[in-house]
Design an enzyme around this catalytic site. Structure first.
Site, PDB file in Angstrom:
ATOM      1  N   LYS A   1       0.842  -1.194   0.000  1.00 53.93           N
ATOM      2  CA  LYS A   1       0.000   0.000   0.000  1.00 53.93           C
ATOM      3  C   LYS A   1       0.880   1.248   0.000  1.00 53.93           C
ATOM      4  O   LYS A   1       2.087   1.183   0.264  1.00 53.93           O
ATOM      5  CB  LYS A   1      -0.919  -0.004   1.219  1.00 53.93           C
ATOM      6  CG  LYS A   1      -0.194   0.028   2.552  1.00 53.93           C
ATOM      7  CD  LYS A   1      -1.162   0.030   3.711  1.00 53.93           C
ATOM      8  CE  LYS A   1      -0.418   0.087   5.042  1.00 53.93           C
ATOM      9  NZ  LYS A   1      -1.345   0.190   6.191  1.00 53.93           N
TER      10      LYS A   1
ATOM     11  N   TYR B   1      14.685  32.092   1.685  1.00 50.96           N
ATOM     12  CA  TYR B   1      13.522  32.936   1.950  1.00 50.96           C
ATOM     13  C   TYR B   1      13.549  33.489   3.368  1.00 50.96           C
ATOM     14  O   TYR B   1      13.801  32.761   4.332  1.00 50.96           O
ATOM     15  CB  TYR B   1      12.236  32.134   1.763  1.00 50.96           C
ATOM     16  CG  TYR B   1      11.878  31.855   0.326  1.00 50.96           C
ATOM     17  CD1 TYR B   1      11.615  32.903  -0.565  1.00 50.96           C
ATOM     18  CD2 TYR B   1      11.791  30.547  -0.146  1.00 50.96           C
ATOM     19  CE1 TYR B   1      11.285  32.650  -1.889  1.00 50.96           C
ATOM     20  CE2 TYR B   1      11.465  30.282  -1.464  1.00 50.96           C
ATOM     21  CZ  TYR B   1      11.212  31.338  -2.335  1.00 50.96           C
ATOM     22  OH  TYR B   1      10.888  31.083  -3.637  1.00 50.96           O
TER      23      TYR B   1
END
Length: 833
Positions: free
Chosen positions: A501, A727
């Site tokens: 999964k 940033y």
């Protein structure tokens, strides 16, 4: 060639049935790796996990008529078979190959050590192939089963053999010595790798030295103190026991006097010059590598060539031409929705068979293509060689062949006669590249297999899908190894469900499922129906359980023969309506019980109603009953886990009794397999452990790293004191600094919480902290303390030397989240050692 009657006499076995005398040329130990049925002998090995006698019928139906067995079989099922009965099939394999080895008297080089065995073997092949017809171990076939398969390849046309030998516990090397009987020995080095089965390093060395009991010479590095002491003791002991001349020692050292005394190793950008003294004479070699492992491997090869008295001008020329060794088969994404298996460094029948087996495992595309160069130094006529190649391609169901080289092109009629095989031929790699049309390769799996001189890496670049330079490497061999480690802990008869999964915990979908299907895992589990549909479309035929079925996907579940988990009466009734509408009966389902996790599942109070509903209707057949352990890895929660197990045992017993037919029960996960063996029941579910992660330190030590996330340096900048990075200017240079910008960001799955030094990456073997705030596609590393960093350098985000567990700890999360969070835009490369 041999036949069953001859082999029976050699083994002193009982010839239970003799129906003819077909020639036996090939030994088969794995029913999935059958190439030439008519000339094969199947030897079914027996282990704690598997008895290969169960595959005799399958192989007989495929045309095998020669068998060695260690238990009685129904001979009436195999009227045309030759069957030899022995006490132990592994011992019989070793005895047969030892007898075969006895027929050959040319030099045999035996290679052992902790690291470098395969590289030294392959480099010696490169260095000596012009002078000899060499037989060598395929890939790293160095185990108790790999060595006999290697030695069995010895043929009269050979005049030199190179075999490697590896061991994992005491008592194994004595078996391999009888098979290899090396006349020349090379002990590459000694380290802590694979030491778990030994008391200490000296016990491991002495065990490995048994390989050289009858050798004429032993080449070894003197700088490993324990190795040098053990070799000298071994030399004295062998000299006392043997009546003929004692083994000659040929040592090399970078620190002290030795037969080959290394004076210096001068590295430049991509070459190393190694200067040495040998018999009082100064000499040197150049190698196109700069890493310490390659330098050590090259010196071992140099020592061997000096021992063989090869002219030093020849040694210099050939050493300078050493090439990279493909230690693994790589599966990459190709152009036009194709898959590429890149094996472009050598081409011989042994490695071709291995590569074709890997190609055959791939089910994601219906069509399979082989791009093959001339096979050099085979010792056979071109006609007989390519007849064998054509038969192999036909047996493996290859649809298309691209032959490159004068020899294979000359024999093209052989391939044109193979039904269903489309073939084209080119005189050279250059000719193929000039005429290359990308539209000739669409939705197929392509094996690129060529001798080194053909430079097939150029073809690989044409065929590979151009993608982001950040890549996630997945080691399929490591997954197989990890599965074996957990299987060894299972009680006999316990089934295994592989959890694939969430894109197989970030590792991929059909690539992992293919591997699990090939290795005989019993069940797969996916999270949602669309994951199961993708696997079916990719050729996965084994049972697949869907853990989170949604009513909107019931039609797809039925269409693709998927098996849903049912966890509530509402879901049961909805699915029953869908099954009845499709006129199906006894459709397989899996019942989820809630034993304390309180997420999904039937509670104890629901069981009477559930039983009533299941008995009233024939729409379903319950394949399994299962539950989910909430804290199997936590010792402080063991009492809770035991209560879960007790409740599951009670609830599942009520269901089994009421339904009246056998039902698989499973509750145990990766941690539960080894921490709570009493909860293994009929099947276990293996998830994160398969991918190399376990909370237990003891279990973790047995696992291999599966996933390695890598990126590259895009730019390097020098910053003055006070300049900021990223940033918001959150990072400021406090000293003159060097910053490397690398090609990974939060869009790739590298979490922003690792900004400003919380996360680190490996570059040139040193940790470099993240500088500034992580951006979407890029981030910066402070590499001030790593002056050799340059554009294009590889950066390891996590892997063998920087475990994903460490990255998860820095991010205050668990390895599951890191692995499953790797973006789909990150290119996956799959490889098999």
């Amino acid at each position: 060639m041999y036949n069953a009657e001859t082999i029976s006499k050699v083994l002193k076995g009982e010839l239970l049935q003799h129906t003819g005398a077909p020639e036996i040329e090939h030994i088969v130990l794995d029913s999935r790796k059958l190439n030439f049925a008519e000339t094969s002998l199947f030897i079914p090995l027996v282990s704690a996990r598997r008895n290969a006698h169960q595959f005799i019928e399958e192989l007989y139906e495929k045309g095998v008529s020669n068998f060695i067995v260690s238990e009685s079989i129904d001979l009436q099922k195999y009227p045309n078979a030759n069957v030899i009965l022995v006490k132990d099939t592994l011992q019989a394999l070793h005895a047969l190959v030892a007898w075969h080895r006895h027929h050959f008297h040319f030099p045999v080089i035996g290679v052992t050590g902790s690291n470098g065995k395969t590289i030294v073997k392959e480099w010696l092949y490169q260095l000596l192939e012009k002078d000899h017809n060499i037989v060598r171990s395929p890939k790293s076939y160095n185990s108790q089963t790999g060595v006999p398969l290697s030695v069995w390849q010895m043929k009269p046309e050979n005049d030199l053999a190179i075999f490697e030998a590896g061991i994992s516990q005491p008592g194994e090397m004595v078996n391999l010595e009888k098979l290899i009987k090396p006349t020349i020995g090379i002990f590459t080095n000694i380290g802590e790798a694979h030491s778990e089965g030994f008391l200490n390093i000296r016990q491991k060395i002495n065990e490995k030295l048994i390989l050289f009991m009858k050798s004429d010479v032993l080449i070894y590095p003197k700088d490993y103190l324990a190795l040098n002491e053990c070799v000298l003791n071994f030399h004295n002991q062998v000299g006392k026991r043997e009546t003929d001349k004692a083994i000659q020692l040929f040592s090399w050292s970078r620190k002290t006097d030795a037969d080959l005394r290394i004076i210096s190793c001068d590295k430049n950008t991509n070459h190393t010059r190694i200067d040495a003294l040998y018999k009082g004479e100064a000499m040197h070699i150049n190698i196109p590598f700069v890493d310490e492992g390659s330098i050590e491997n090259a010196i071992n090869c140099w020592a061997l060539m000096l021992y063989l008295e090869i002219p030093h001008a020849t040694i210099i020329d050939r050493m300078d031409r050493l090439g990279n060794i493909a230690m693994r088969l790589e599966l990459r994404q190709g152009i036009n929705n194709s898959s590429i298996i890149n094996d472009s460094y050598n081409s011989d029948m042994g490695s071709l068979s291995i590569a074709l087996e890997f190609l055959q495992q791939q089910r994601q595309h219906p069509n399979k293509t082989v791009i093959l160069s001339d096979i050099l130094q085979s010792g056979k006529s071109d006609f007989s060689l390519y007849e064998e190649v054509a038969a192999l391609l036909e047996q493996k169901g290859i649809q298309k062949l691209v032959g490159i080289g004068r020899n294979i092109s000359r024999e093209k009629r052989i391939f044109q006669q193979v039904l269903g095989l489309k073939s084209s031929f080119y005189q050279s790699t250059e000719e193929f590249i000039q005429q290359f049309n990308p539209q000739d390769f669409v939705q197929e799996t392509i094996l690129v297999k060529g001798a080194r001189v053909f430079q097939f890496e150029r073809i690989g670049k044409l065929l590979e899908h151009k993608a982001h330079q950040t890549i996630l490497e997945i080691d399929l061999s490591a997954i197989a190894h990890n599965i074996t480690q957990y299987q060894a802990l299972l009680k006999p008869g316990t089934k295994l469900m592989g959890m694939v999964k969430a894109f197989s915990y970030g590792s991929g979908s059909f690539e992992i499922a293919n591997l699990l299907q090939f290795h005989g895992v019993d069940y797969l589990a996916v999270a949602y129906a669309d994951e199961g549909v993708d696997l079916r479309r990719a050729g996965i035929t084994m049972p697949i359980m869907v853990m989170n079925p949604e009513p909107s996907t019931f039609d797809a579940i039925l269409q693709w023969n998927l098996e849903p988990e049912i966890y509530s009466m509402h879901l049961l009734n909805r699915f029953e309506e869908e099954v009845r509408a499709s006129n199906k009966v006894n459709y397989p389902i899996h019942l989820k019980l809630d034993t304390g996790m309180h997420r999904l599942g039937f509670e104890k109070k629901d069981i009477p109603e559930l039983i009533s509903q299941l008995k009233e209707h024939s729409a379903f057949h319950v394949k399994s009953i299962f539950s989910h352990l909430a804290a199997s890895e936590d010792p402080e929660m063991d009492e809770f886990t035991r209560r879960q197990g007790s409740l599951f045992r009670e609830m599942s017993a009520d269901l089994q009794k009421a339904l009246g037919y056998p039902i698989i029960r499973h509750i145990s996960n990766s941690a539960g397999i080894h921490r709570h063996p009493e909860l293994q029941f009929d099947m276990v579910r293996l998830g994160i452990g398969m991918y190399g992660v376990d909370n237990s330190a003891d279990m973790q030590a047995k696992l291999k790293n599966v996933s390695t996330l890598k990126t590259t340096v895009a730019q390097v900048k020098k910053l003055a004191v006070g300049e900021t990075v990223g940033y918001g200017g959150k990072w400021t240079a406090k000293v003159p600094s060097v910053i490397a910008t690398v090609r990974i960001g939060y869009a790739d799955g590298y979490n922003r919480c690792l900004s400003n030094g919380k996360g680190q990456m490996l570059i040139h073997g040193k940790l470099a902290p993240v500088a500034g705030v992580i951006a979407m596609d890029m981030l910066m590393l402070d590499v001030t303390h790593i002056p050799e960093v340059k554009v294009g350098d590889v950066v390891t985000v996590f892997g063998e030397d920087l475990p994903v567990q460490q990255l998860a700890a820095w991010a205050d999360t668990i390895p599951y989240e890191i692995l499953t969070g790797i973006s789909q835009r990150v290119k996956r490369i799959y490889f098999q050692e």
